[in-house]
Design a protein around this motif. Structure first.
Motif, PDB file in Angstrom:
ATOM      1  N   PHE A 613       8.520   4.182  32.912  1.00 18.98           N
ATOM      2  CA  PHE A 613       8.229   5.494  33.500  1.00 18.98           C
ATOM      3  C   PHE A 613       8.209   6.588  32.437  1.00 18.98           C
ATOM      4  CE2 PHE A 613      10.591   2.899  36.650  1.00 18.98           C
ATOM      5  CZ  PHE A 613       9.521   2.641  37.497  1.00 18.98           C
ATOM      6  N   GLU A 614       7.604   6.293  31.300  1.00 20.28           N
ATOM      7  CA  GLU A 614       7.688   7.213  30.167  1.00 20.28           C
ATOM      8  C   GLU A 614       7.037   8.571  30.464  1.00 20.28           C
ATOM      9  OE1 GLU A 614       5.756   5.444  26.786  1.00 20.28           O
ATOM     10  OE2 GLU A 614       3.773   6.098  27.450  1.00 20.28           O
ATOM     11  N   ASP A 615       6.081   8.604  31.386  1.00 17.89           N
ATOM     12  CA  ASP A 615       5.440   9.890  31.723  1.00 17.89           C
ATOM     13  C   ASP A 615       6.424  10.862  32.360  1.00 17.89           C
ATOM     14  OD1 ASP A 615       3.100   8.910  30.772  1.00 17.89           O
ATOM     15  OD2 ASP A 615       2.200   8.476  32.723  1.00 17.89           O
ATOM     16  N   GLN A 616       7.543  10.340  32.851  1.00 19.76           N
ATOM     17  CA  GLN A 616       8.496  11.204  33.548  1.00 19.76           C
ATOM     18  C   GLN A 616       9.618  11.700  32.629  1.00 19.76           C
ATOM     19  OE1 GLN A 616       9.543   9.267  37.295  1.00 19.76           O
ATOM     20  NE2 GLN A 616       7.475   8.409  37.412  1.00 19.76           N
ATOM     21  N   PHE A 617       9.477  11.388  31.323  1.00 24.32           N
ATOM     22  CA  PHE A 617      10.484  11.821  30.349  1.00 24.32           C
ATOM     23  C   PHE A 617       9.784  12.380  29.116  1.00 24.32           C
ATOM     24  CE2 PHE A 617      12.229   8.389  32.875  1.00 24.32           C
ATOM     25  CZ  PHE A 617      13.410   8.946  33.328  1.00 24.32           C
ATOM     26  N   THR A 618      10.388  13.364  28.514  1.00 16.38           N
ATOM     27  CA  THR A 618       9.822  13.935  27.292  1.00 16.38           C
ATOM     28  C   THR A 618      10.155  13.043  26.098  1.00 16.38           C
ATOM     29  OG1 THR A 618      11.811  15.205  26.760  1.00 16.38           O
ATOM     30  CG2 THR A 618      10.172  16.256  28.220  1.00 16.38           C
ATOM     31  N   ASN A 619       9.429  13.246  25.015  1.00 19.84           N
ATOM     32  CA  ASN A 619       9.730  12.513  23.784  1.00 19.84           C
ATOM     33  C   ASN A 619      11.142  12.825  23.305  1.00 19.84           C
ATOM     34  OD1 ASN A 619       7.387  11.054  23.499  1.00 19.84           O
ATOM     35  ND2 ASN A 619       7.026  11.739  21.391  1.00 19.84           N
ATOM     36  N   GLU A 620      11.581  14.060  23.506  1.00 21.83           N
ATOM     37  CA  GLU A 620      12.937  14.445  23.088  1.00 21.83           C
ATOM     38  C   GLU A 620      13.987  13.671  23.890  1.00 21.83           C
ATOM     39  OE1 GLU A 620      10.068  17.160  21.707  1.00 21.83           O
ATOM     40  OE2 GLU A 620      10.479  16.635  23.814  1.00 21.83           O
ATOM     41  N   GLU A 621      13.730  13.506  25.188  1.00 19.07           N
ATOM     42  CA  GLU A 621      14.664  12.718  26.013  1.00 19.07           C
ATOM     43  C   GLU A 621      14.681  11.262  25.570  1.00 19.07           C
ATOM     44  OE1 GLU A 621      14.924  14.334  30.496  1.00 19.07           O
ATOM     45  OE2 GLU A 621      12.851  14.093  29.798  1.00 19.07           O
ATOM     46  N   LEU A 622      13.499  10.694  25.309  1.00 21.22           N
ATOM     47  CA  LEU A 622      13.431   9.307  24.841  1.00 21.22           C
ATOM     48  C   LEU A 622      14.194   9.161  23.533  1.00 21.22           C
ATOM     49  CD1 LEU A 622      12.409   6.388  24.812  1.00 21.22           C
ATOM     50  CD2 LEU A 622      10.290   7.213  23.770  1.00 21.22           C
ATOM     51  N   GLU A 623      13.974  10.078  22.612  1.00 19.92           N
ATOM     52  CA  GLU A 623      14.624   9.992  21.300  1.00 19.92           C
ATOM     53  C   GLU A 623      16.142  10.043  21.423  1.00 19.92           C
ATOM     54  OE1 GLU A 623      13.616  11.637  16.913  1.00 19.92           O
ATOM     55  OE2 GLU A 623      13.531  13.117  18.534  1.00 19.92           O
ATOM     56  N   ARG A 624      16.616  10.940  22.279  1.00 20.74           N
ATOM     57  CA  ARG A 624      18.058  11.083  22.482  1.00 20.74           C
ATOM     58  C   ARG A 624      18.662   9.789  23.024  1.00 20.74           C
ATOM     59  NH1 ARG A 624      17.417  15.751  25.116  1.00 20.74           N
ATOM     60  NH2 ARG A 624      18.038  14.977  27.168  1.00 20.74           N
ATOM     61  N   SER A 638      15.353 -12.432  24.760  1.00 18.42           N
ATOM     62  CA  SER A 638      14.021 -12.436  24.158  1.00 18.42           C
ATOM     63  C   SER A 638      13.192 -11.257  24.640  1.00 18.42           C
ATOM     64  CB  SER A 638      13.305 -13.740  24.501  1.00 18.42           C
ATOM     65  OG  SER A 638      13.087 -13.838  25.909  1.00 18.42           O
ATOM     66  N   LEU A 639      13.578 -10.645  25.779  1.00 19.59           N
ATOM     67  CA  LEU A 639      12.789  -9.572  26.376  1.00 19.59           C
ATOM     68  C   LEU A 639      13.122  -8.200  25.780  1.00 19.59           C
ATOM     69  CD1 LEU A 639      13.119 -10.706  30.105  1.00 19.59           C
ATOM     70  CD2 LEU A 639      11.201 -11.117  28.567  1.00 19.59           C
ATOM     71  N   SER A 640      14.026  -8.141  24.836  1.00 16.08           N
ATOM     72  CA  SER A 640      14.528  -6.857  24.358  1.00 16.08           C
ATOM     73  C   SER A 640      13.748  -6.237  23.198  1.00 16.08           C
ATOM     74  CB  SER A 640      15.999  -6.991  23.972  1.00 16.08           C
ATOM     75  OG  SER A 640      16.559  -5.748  23.654  1.00 16.08           O
ATOM     76  N   PRO A 641      13.495  -6.962  22.093  1.00 15.53           N
ATOM     77  CA  PRO A 641      12.945  -6.280  20.909  1.00 15.53           C
ATOM     78  C   PRO A 641      11.585  -5.635  21.138  1.00 15.53           C
ATOM     79  CG  PRO A 641      13.776  -8.473  20.328  1.00 15.53           C
ATOM     80  CD  PRO A 641      13.798  -8.380  21.819  1.00 15.53           C
ATOM     81  N   CYS A 642      10.762  -6.197  22.030  1.00 12.27           N
ATOM     82  CA  CYS A 642       9.416  -5.645  22.208  1.00 12.27           C
ATOM     83  C   CYS A 642       9.469  -4.225  22.758  1.00 12.27           C
ATOM     84  CB  CYS A 642       8.572  -6.554  23.099  1.00 12.27           C
ATOM     85  SG  CYS A 642       9.198  -6.811  24.765  1.00 12.27           S
ATOM     86  N   VAL A 643      10.370  -3.977  23.726  1.00 11.23           N
ATOM     87  CA  VAL A 643      10.485  -2.630  24.293  1.00 11.23           C
ATOM     88  C   VAL A 643      10.949  -1.652  23.217  1.00 11.23           C
ATOM     89  CG1 VAL A 643      11.741  -1.204  25.959  1.00 11.23           C
ATOM     90  CG2 VAL A 643      10.855  -3.447  26.640  1.00 11.23           C
ATOM     91  N   HIS A 644      11.899  -2.065  22.407  1.00 12.97           N
ATOM     92  CA  HIS A 644      12.384  -1.197  21.332  1.00 12.97           C
ATOM     93  C   HIS A 644      11.298  -0.959  20.291  1.00 12.97           C
ATOM     94  CE1 HIS A 644      16.895  -1.016  22.104  1.00 12.97           C
ATOM     95  NE2 HIS A 644      16.394  -1.707  23.118  1.00 12.97           N
ATOM     96  N   SER A 645      10.465  -1.959  20.037  1.00  9.61           N
ATOM     97  CA  SER A 645       9.357  -1.790  19.092  1.00  9.61           C
ATOM     98  C   SER A 645       8.362  -0.749  19.594  1.00  9.61           C
ATOM     99  CB  SER A 645       8.648  -3.129  18.881  1.00  9.61           C
ATOM    100  OG  SER A 645       7.568  -2.989  17.977  1.00  9.61           O
ATOM    101  N   ILE A 646       8.010  -0.848  20.884  1.00 10.29           N
ATOM    102  CA  ILE A 646       7.069   0.112  21.485  1.00 10.29           C
ATOM    103  C   ILE A 646       7.629   1.529  21.405  1.00 10.29           C
ATOM    104  CG2 ILE A 646       5.988   0.820  23.662  1.00 10.29           C
ATOM    105  CD1 ILE A 646       5.947  -2.252  24.367  1.00 10.29           C
ATOM    106  N   GLN A 647       8.917   1.683  21.713  1.00  9.33           N
ATOM    107  CA  GLN A 647       9.500   3.025  21.735  1.00  9.33           C
ATOM    108  C   GLN A 647       9.720   3.579  20.330  1.00  9.33           C
ATOM    109  OE1 GLN A 647      12.736   2.137  24.478  1.00  9.33           O
ATOM    110  NE2 GLN A 647      11.608   3.090  26.147  1.00  9.33           N
ATOM    111  N   ALA A 648      10.065   2.702  19.392  1.00 12.86           N
ATOM    112  CA  ALA A 648      10.203   3.170  18.007  1.00 12.86           C
ATOM    113  C   ALA A 648       8.852   3.655  17.484  1.00 12.86           C
ATOM    114  CB  ALA A 648      10.753   2.053  17.132  1.00 12.86           C
TER     115      ALA A 648
END
Length: 768
Positions: A613-624, A638-648
């Motif tokens: 739901f990234e559209d419902q949060f600002t980049n500043e909120e994601l970063e925090r 195994s399902l974890s690193p991909c999400v962190h890669s996308i967000q990084a």
């Protein structure tokens, strides 16, 4: 210690040198499949060393009775198991009456194994000295046909190097097999009949309890230096075995070859009493075509898959090998030809997780299949859930829910819950949300709303009814709370107000209410049909809205972040960086009690919600939130690193994004979690695809069109991928200096690149 013996290569998985301690891992890594069946890369000849034998047929399973220490109301009666099927690949080989067995040979040299991902075949070659001092050279090639998906083919060559030798090929079928994974050591298979006709053999067998009827079949022919040799083989059989013996006096440096065709016919596709005749027809097609023609057809079929699905990476062989390995295994596991099938976390590479369907399909796999195949493939995966809606309602009823509330199973083969760990079966209810999100995601990407009035809205209503009944009203908080759950982070069990679960429950209700109105306005007949079927009322919808509008979300004013759950700050917040490396992975070193009291996160949990739901949060909120939670994440799912890669990548932290990408793409190749011998992590492989396309490529659907924010790791010279967006194929090529877009189709397309509108025309390259 991580695996380090797989040789980097753009198109192949390569192993040099025979090392018995690598055999089980290689059996996983070199696995082959064609969507209808698959097998671990077991040797054709006898192997007496440690091995994990595995051949699997799609959709064939056994309900292994649940084994728990203390029975609780609502427990599933059984845990469905993908079954190790009767084996057709075996070829016993004797040289002057000495059996070829690499574990028992005096010497094995020049061992080479290759999984050619571009063309879809597995090969081995080696020189072995047997106990009787005969030295032989062996070269094999094997594949499971994509075109004739009931059949596989083996080409096995043996050459005596230091003397003439009497060599016997003994191709066989074996139904006396067992599972590595079994609760009670039950007998899973009942062999009904062993028969043969000319050079063909058949074993008819059925599964116990589930009564899947199968015919395992084979046919072989032999050659000397490429010329066919007519040998009348000796046939032997017993209750579970059928074999032929082809013996020939082979001169020194002559090559003795066997072509073996084998596979399965199943009553999922044929009448029970026609399985042998169907097998004969399949063998006739295979034999008529011959090994070489079947292999040419295999190469063509894979060329078509790669034309759409390939991702190229320039300047980084390990990264290139990793993504192709992931894409290859996804296509070996599921091709979208059968809506009764789904994608098991291990595919055809092992037995862990029972081979069943998890929420991984909706959260990770559907985006891959939507973009790399026709949207009908993703629609089949959604239809799979609609077809199981009544079972989901029954699953909820067993736990005390009423009025058509649906709880989709955490693990299933047929729609019925079959997972027997209470903290997952009863508590990991967030899976309902992933299924609703997949419906939303499918429409957002494809623009095909028709699925929703036809099937999807009924699913959404059942899921929303579940959420409405699952909440409690807290008079203390004056909010609705959700108690006693496990989020995606399975290192926190039986917690209250898991942020991800609460958030996706609220979102599901809001989305269902919005969708009901849309169907009411535009699809009157479907709306009336659904109204009649579900008996939904305005009063009920008002109660749902009250829950969604008043959902509680735990929050820390001190840290200015949402909390994973109510008690997260009660933990001793020691970061992973300060954790002794000798304690990793904690799921293999620590007690469960210690894990549950720790702050360590198995996989993206709150960050998973911010990904969806990234559209419902600002980049500043994601970063925090990323900065707060990432340091506590051990990525032991195994399902974890991909999400962190996308967000990084979204946060412009490309070094971190690249590190996470390598971890997800080479999770199995480098055995990060020390478990590759059990099988591969198939469903997380789709997350690897997302980490490039959505992470580095920044692809999203915004305002009903494609949007890109391309970025590139410093380690790469360039990368490219294709996506099929609403029947138009876009090729995206990113270099260190520019991004190019090319469109296949018959009409112009407007996309957004870094927020700016860009028009692209068919077959006209646009550079940004």
């Amino acid at each position: 210690m991580n695996l380090d013996y797989i040789i980097p290569n753009n198109w192949s998985i390569l192993e040099e040198g025979f090392e018995p301690t690598h055999v089980k891992a290689s059996e996983s890594l070199f696995s082959i499949g064609n969507g209808a069946m698959g097998q671990r890369a077991n040797f054709e000849e006898k192997y007496s060393g440690p091995t994990f034998q595995g051949s699997y047929i799609a959709g064939v399973y056994y309900p292994d009775k649940t084994r728990v220490g203390w029975w609780k109301n609502g427990y599933p009666e059984y845990f469905a198991k993908v079954l190790n099927a009767p084996s057709w690949i075996g070829i016993n080989i004797t040289v002057n009456n000495e059996q070829l067995d690499l574990f028992a040979c005096k010497d094995v040299k020049n061992f080479h194994r290759e999984l050619n991902m571009k063309e879809g075949w597995l090969s081995r070659s080696f020189v072995a000295t047997l106990q009787n001092d005969i030295e032989v050279e062996v070269k094999t090639k094997r594949f499971l046909s994509l075109d004739l998906d009931e059949v596989g083919a083996i080409n096995y060559n043996i050459t005596p190097l230091n003397s003439d030798a009497e060599i016997t090929f003994e191709p066989y079928l074996d139904s006396g097999i067992t599972n590595e994974d079994t609760n009670w050591d039950d007998k899973f298979w009942d062999t009904l009949k062993v028969s043969h006709e000319n050079h063909q053999a058949f074993i008819e067998a059925k599964t116990m309890k589930t009564d899947f009827y199968t015919c395992t079949f084979m046919e072989s022919e032999v050659f000397i230096d490429g010329k066919s040799v007519l040998i009348e083989p000796d046939f032997t059989s017993d209750a579970n075995l059928a074999s032929f013996k082809y013996t020939y006096n082979v001169k020194q440096n002559e090559t003795y070859t066997i072509h073996k065709f084998g596979g399965y016919t199943v009553d999922r596709d044929h009448e029970k009493n026609e399985l042998v005749s169907a097998a004969k027809a399949t063998l006739d097609k295979a034999k008529t075509a011959g090994f070489s023609k079947l292999l040419d057809d295999q190469k063509q079929a894979w060329a078509q898959i790669w034309d759409m699905a390939d991702i190229t990476i320039e300047g980084d062989v390990k990264a290139q090998q990793g993504i192709r390995f992931n894409i290859f295994h996804l296509n070996q596991t599921y091709l979208g030809t059968d809506e009764t099938l789904n994608i098991g976390p291990k595919g055809f590479t092992g037995e862990k997780y029972g081979g069943s369907t998890y929420w991984d399909t909706e959260a990770y796999c559907i985006p891959f299949y939507m973009a790399t195949k026709d949207q009908s493939v993703a629609r089949k995966l959604l239809a799979y859930r609609h077809n199981h809606l009544q079972k989901a309602i029954e699953n909820a009823e067993k736990l005390g829910f009423t009025n058509g509330a649906a709880l989709y199973p955490m693990v299933t083969m047929n729609g019925e819950e079959c997972h027997n760990e209470w903290e997952i079966t009863f508590e990991e209810i967030h899976r309902n949300g992933a299924i609703a999100f997949a419906i939303f995601n499918y429409y957002r990407y494809t623009g095909d709303f028709s699925y929703i009035p036809e099937m999807g809205l009924e699913v959404l209503i059942g899921i929303s009814r579940f959420w409405h009944q699952r909440v409690n009203f807290s008079s203390q908080k004056n909010k609705y709370v959700i108690l006693g759950v496990t989020g995606p982070n399975e290192y926190e069990n039986n917690i209250n107000n898991n942020w991800y679960t609460n958030y996706i429950a609220k979102w599901c209700i809001d989305y269902t209410l919005e969708t009901i109105e849309k169907v009411k306005e535009g699809y009157a007949d479907d709306y009336e049909r659904i109204l009649g079927k579900t008996k939904i009322t305005h009063e009920e919808l008002a109660l749902w809205k009250k829950v969604a509008d008043n959902m509680y979300f735990p929050y820390s004013e001190e840290h200015n972040v949402y909390l994973q759950q109510d008690g997260f700050l009660d933990k001793e917040l020691i970061t992973v960086a300060d954790l002794d490396k000798s304690q990793r992975p904690i799921n293999q070193k620590w007690s469960w009690d210690r894990i549950l009291r720790s702050p360590y996160i198995k996989q993206a949990d709150l960050l998973q919600g911010m990904y969806f739901f990234e559209d419902q949060f600002t980049n500043e909120e994601l970063e925090r939130h990323f900065d707060f939670y990432e340091p506590f994440t051990v990525h032991e799912s195994s399902l974890s690193p991909c999400v962190h890669s996308i967000q990084a990548a979204k946060l412009d932290r490309m070094d971190q994004a690249y590190t996470f990408y390598l971890r997800t793409s080479r999770l199995d190749l480098d055995d990060y979690n020390h478990e590759v011998h059990e099988g591969l992590h198939i469903t997380s492989m789709a997350g690897t695809w997302m980490s490039i396309v959505e992470g580095f490529g920044g692809m999203r659907v915004k305002n009903d069109t494609l949007s890109f924010e391309p970025k590139i790791p410093a380690q790469w010279e360039g990368y490219s991928f294709k996506v099929n967006f609403r029947h138009q194929i876009i090729t995206v090529s990113v270099s260190q200096n520019e991004t190019q877009f090319k469109l296949e189709g018959d009409k112009d397309l407007t996309i957004y690149v870094d927020g700016k509108e860009v028009a692209i025309s068919p077959n006209n390259m646009v550079t940004v």
